[in-house]
Structures are given as structure tokens and as C-alpha cells.
Design an enzyme around this catalytic site. Sequence first.
Site, PDB file in Angstrom:
ATOM      1  N   ASP A  27       1.356   8.897  -5.209  1.00 21.42           N
ATOM      2  CA  ASP A  27       1.705   7.496  -4.911  1.00 21.42           C
ATOM      3  C   ASP A  27       3.072   7.331  -4.264  1.00 21.42           C
ATOM      4  O   ASP A  27       3.659   6.259  -4.317  1.00 21.42           O
ATOM      5  CB  ASP A  27       1.641   6.632  -6.184  1.00 21.42           C
ATOM      6  CG  ASP A  27       0.280   6.640  -6.833  1.00 21.42           C
ATOM      7  OD1 ASP A  27      -0.698   6.315  -6.150  1.00 21.42           O
ATOM      8  OD2 ASP A  27       0.190   6.993  -8.026  1.00 21.42           O
ATOM      9  N   HIS A  57      -4.373   6.497  -0.602  1.00 24.15           N
ATOM     10  CA  HIS A  57      -3.243   6.494   0.322  1.00 24.15           C
ATOM     11  C   HIS A  57      -3.275   5.198   1.132  1.00 24.15           C
ATOM     12  O   HIS A  57      -4.170   5.010   1.963  1.00 24.15           O
ATOM     13  CB  HIS A  57      -3.305   7.706   1.243  1.00 24.15           C
ATOM     14  CG  HIS A  57      -3.298   9.020   0.526  1.00 24.15           C
ATOM     15  ND1 HIS A  57      -3.489  10.220   1.167  1.00 24.15           N
ATOM     16  CD2 HIS A  57      -3.096   9.312  -0.784  1.00 24.15           C
ATOM     17  CE1 HIS A  57      -3.422  11.205   0.276  1.00 24.15           C
ATOM     18  NE2 HIS A  57      -3.193  10.661  -0.912  1.00 24.15           N
ATOM     19  N   SER A 421      11.491   5.307   5.085  1.00 20.63           N
ATOM     20  CA  SER A 421      10.559   4.194   5.008  1.00 20.63           C
ATOM     21  C   SER A 421      11.132   3.111   4.109  1.00 20.63           C
ATOM     22  O   SER A 421      11.575   3.388   2.995  1.00 20.63           O
ATOM     23  CB  SER A 421       9.219   4.681   4.457  1.00 20.63           C
ATOM     24  OG  SER A 421       8.345   3.607   4.235  1.00 20.63           O
TER      25      SER A 421
END
Length: 452
Positions: A27, A57, A421
Amino acid sequence: MDAAHASATAHASDAAHTIVVDLGFGDAGKGAVVDRLCQDGTVQAVVRFNGGAQAAHNVVTADGRHHTFAQFGSGTLRAVPTHLSRFMTVDPLALSAEADHLRTVGVPNPYALLTVDRAAPLATPYHAAANRLREQARGAERHGSCGMGVGEAARYALAHPGDAPTVGDCLSRTRLLRQLRLLRDRLADELGPLPAPPVEDCADVFAAFARAVTLTDGAALHALLRRGRVVFEGAQGVLLDEWHGFHPYTTWSTTTFANAETLLAEAGAPRSALRLGVVRTYTTRHGPGPLVTEDPELTPLLPEPHNGHGRWQGAFRTGHFDAVAHAYAAEVCGGVDALAVTHLDAPGRARGLRICRAYGIDGHLVERLTPGPPGDLDRQAALTARLRTARPALWDTPGRDPRRWSAAIGAALGAPVLLESSGPTRQVLRRLPAASPGGTPVKAAPPAAALQ
């Protein structure tokens, strides 16, 4: 690492291939990472190399489309083909449901983008039913299984290697019916009646699956690797690895780089891939098992739009970044070439977010978990028991600046950060420093205080 592999670490787009592996309990954001790597149009295919339909995903596109990838590769929304290797456990029923959803988000013919190795094992409704019955029988000692039957398929294949169904068997109804009946009857003899559909119905669906997709052998993957860049997409996380995870709260799957590197070596391209480890700025896990840095106060500050309580897995749990556990994951993988650090927006939402640098266990400061030999599950179970008593003992607080978090995590795990990210659609690739020729995969230097 030879000179060719060393130069490949300069930048992901310069590497022959990329292997994406989660350095936690899963995760961490592998889907978004793979999707970003597929963005420039140079990737020939995404190859799945472990796990099965229990993967989840998540990819969210800039225009708001969302899909949770289980068996299809996470480059599918960019029309990048998927290859399911022989290390992937294939569930045709779940695959059909996933294909249906992909059609609703703009992929008109998902099966046209899919090739499957005939040697890949099948997960069936009988495996799933047995999986759930075993988990229910454990009561309070549940392992946190996903209930999809992937581990049960691996268990059955080990016990009955000549009778375990594979994807290629879907081409012969006679053979498949025999295997499914044997499977159903053996599991029912062991566990009682299985809540699953009739064998004939399963065989019909599996035959339709075999007609809809392109079935291949290893040579097809070798040709694919010669044509251009491939991204290998791992499932789950290294801390759940069947040999190196915290037993028994693990998966029946090798979650390190090993399977992908085996496929590359067989194709005559050993050590041709950049080894990319994925971590969040905080550590999470689904279900039971050690999570040393767990902090329930983080849960409302870091809500999970795509992860929650699972009927079989259990609760989604949140903790501070566990540098000890993630460094252990990198070490049992043999090192990583680069990192993808996700959720860099989290420190701004959870101001108290910290990095755990060491544990306190029985009055001792533990800065490193020492990897053991693969296959020693008694040792891994003993490690799990020790971790149940561990408490964070040494903290670092990078503050709220994402750049400081990225630098701190890279330093903790001994690898440069390639991808950052900050949300479901905000992934930025960075240029890596050039590696020295003849080097080795990057590893963090072992601290003195280690738990054996």
C-alpha cells in the site's frame, strides 16, 4: 553490479528496465509509481511477477478516473500492455471483474492488452473458500489474509505439484475438469463442504478466459524484453515476504526483486534493471502483525480514500516512518538502486509525523534488524515475537518540508530518491547521481546495535 548496470542507475529512462518493489507492508503507492513510469510512452509492457488478485494498486488520472489494479498492470490506463508471468497466480473470475471496470474508465478492450504465461498457477473459487475457512478457524490468531485464495493455491501446488491447475490447463476441458474435481474434493475432505460454484461452471469460465487472452510461454517474454523498456510491477511488500517477512503474518509469495531478476536472467539480460524501492512518508499495514510505530492519533489526520478495513485483512493501521523496518526490507532485497517516496504531502497534514531510528527491546537499543537465511521460518517467528515487545526509542523529526523528508528517507535507506509523490496525480521524476562503474547495489551501512 557491472558497468552497464551502474550506468543504468543514472536515470530511470536510461535503464533497460525497472523493477518496482514495496519496501513496507504494501500500500505504499506502487500503482501510481508504475503509472508515472509509463507516462513517457517508451514502456513496452508492465510485467507482473508475484502475488495475484489480492493486489490493490490504485491509479487516479488527472481527469479523475480511478482504478484499483489487481492483476492488470498499472500502466493499463496509458494503453501499456500487461504480461502475467509464471510467478503470478491468475484468478480468471477476478480478472473478468477487473476487465469490466477497466471498460468503464476508458479501456475498451482490456484483454487485447494482456498476455499470460501458460505456466502461471490458477487461483480458483475452491482455493478462496479454503483460504477463508482456514482464516476463520484461526479465530483471534488470524494472519490477516486477503481471502482470495492466492496462498492456498501455493500451498496446494506444493502438496500436489502434478495436479495443481495452471493457465495452460484451461485449454483442455477434460484435463481442467479432472484437476478441479481433485482440488475440490481434497480440500473438502480436509475442511468440510466448500461454499463454491460447481466444477463445470468454473471450467466454462476458465475456458472463456483462455479464449479471450493471449497465452504465451517464456520465449514471448524474452522477445518482449528485447524490444524495449519493461517495468516489472511487484505486489504487496517486502515486510510480508514469505521468507523474510514477520512470520506468520506474511504472504505465500516472494515480494523482493528475486522473481523479476530470475526472469531477466533467463532472457539473457541479468542485472539490466534499476531496482526501485517504494515507501510512504509513514508506515502502514493491513491487518494483524507487528507495526512498531503504530499511532492511532495519525489515523484521522491521514485518511485513506482507497484503503480501509477489510473483511478478511482487518483494519488499516497507521504509524510513523519506521526506518528500522524499511532498512531491513532494503537489506533483505540485496539493496536498492533508488527510491520512490510517496505521500510527501502527509507531513503537512500530520504535524507530529516523525521517523523512528531505533527500537527499545528488553532494555536494549536496536538500530538494525539482522536478516536471516531464507527459509528459516522459526527464526522469523522469533523475530516477530521480539517485535511485539519493541517500542520506538530514537526519533527524528524532519518537520513539514517535503524536501527534508525526501532527503531524510533517502539517507536512512542509503539510496537516492528518483521519484517523489505528493498525491494521487502528482508524481515527479528526478535525475539520479551517476553511479560509479563496477559498484554494487546501494545498501545502508549497518548500525552497531542490531537485533539478531
